[in-house]
Design an enzyme around this catalytic site. Sequence first.
Site, PDB file in Angstrom:
ATOM      1  N   GLY A   2       0.832  -1.198   0.000  1.00 27.27           N
ATOM      2  CA  GLY A   2       0.000   0.000   0.000  1.00 27.27           C
ATOM      3  C   GLY A   2       0.862   1.242   0.000  1.00 27.27           C
ATOM      4  N   HIS A   3       0.250   2.346  -0.278  1.00 30.89           N
ATOM      5  CA  HIS A   3       0.971   3.618  -0.318  1.00 30.89           C
ATOM      6  C   HIS A   3       1.303   4.079   1.096  1.00 30.89           C
ATOM      7  CE1 HIS A   3      -2.708   5.694   0.926  1.00 30.89           C
ATOM      8  NE2 HIS A   3      -3.343   4.910   0.062  1.00 30.89           N
ATOM      9  N   ASN A   4       2.137   5.111   1.194  1.00 27.77           N
ATOM     10  CA  ASN A   4       2.479   5.677   2.502  1.00 27.77           C
ATOM     11  C   ASN A   4       1.212   6.089   3.235  1.00 27.77           C
ATOM     12  OD1 ASN A   4       5.177   5.350   2.011  1.00 27.77           O
ATOM     13  ND2 ASN A   4       5.551   7.482   1.452  1.00 27.77           N
ATOM     14  N   GLY A   5       1.150   5.745   4.520  1.00 28.29           N
ATOM     15  CA  GLY A   5       0.000   6.125   5.328  1.00 28.29           C
ATOM     16  C   GLY A   5      -1.191   5.187   5.217  1.00 28.29           C
ATOM     17  N   SER A   6      -1.015   4.050   4.531  1.00 27.58           N
ATOM     18  CA  SER A   6      -2.156   3.144   4.344  1.00 27.58           C
ATOM     19  C   SER A   6      -2.339   2.160   5.496  1.00 27.58           C
ATOM     20  CB  SER A   6      -2.021   2.385   3.019  1.00 27.58           C
ATOM     21  OG  SER A   6      -0.883   1.548   3.040  1.00 27.58           O
ATOM     22  N   LYS A  12       0.319  -0.053   6.832  1.00 30.97           N
ATOM     23  CA  LYS A  12       1.225  -1.212   6.870  1.00 30.97           C
ATOM     24  C   LYS A  12       2.023  -1.263   8.170  1.00 30.97           C
ATOM     25  CE  LYS A  12       3.445   0.082   3.204  1.00 30.97           C
ATOM     26  NZ  LYS A  12       2.862   1.376   2.904  1.00 30.97           N
ATOM     27  N   GLU A  45       8.816  -2.553   6.011  1.00 30.84           N
ATOM     28  CA  GLU A  45       9.490  -1.883   4.892  1.00 30.84           C
ATOM     29  C   GLU A  45      10.996  -2.038   5.006  1.00 30.84           C
ATOM     30  OE1 GLU A  45       7.915   1.813   3.414  1.00 30.84           O
ATOM     31  OE2 GLU A  45       6.181   1.638   4.745  1.00 30.84           O
TER      32      GLU A  45
END
Length: 187
Positions: free
Chosen positions: A36-40, A42, A162
């Site tokens: 997912g994108h940043n802030g999603s 994870k 990450e």
Amino acid sequence: MKVSFKNVSFKYDDDSIVLKDFNLAINDGEMVAILGHNGSGKSTIAKIIMGLLEINSGEIYINDKLLNQDTIEECRNHMSIIFQNPDNQFVGVTVNDDIAFGLENKCVSREEMINRINKYLKLVSMECFGDRSPEELSGGQKQRVAIARTLMTEPEILLCDEATSSLDPDTTNQILNLLQELNENLG
């Protein structure tokens, strides 16, 4: 070891719902990637599994044991996490010192520590770097040491938040291949 989320909801404040009725089941031996994108959410999911964040509703089970304030330490004993930036995790003057730190806290004997240091540095192809300062290592080498450090405690669940985000594509592939190989051989 399994992890399951059952109707988990989490928000940082009243306006930022991160998870709503989230369900996830990870079985023993599985490797799962959450993309997912940043802030999603994870990193939030990883922190929730580790018990670093408390959910608003729902249930989380670690090997069929409900994760709560009474079981958090017991559940954490089965897990370890590799964060995005290994520089923020180094505490030792040398690679060997850094890796030994977690085992010293668990009162592992010196002989067992040395055996594990040798075993896990070899597993991540860093056996020649034990006496080096972490500052002398490249990003990929630091990440390999971070993997060795987490494996030293012999966790049943390894979380990677990450863990390859700041690495070049070739080193990222090496790290991902290493994790896959470890899962097949150690799992």
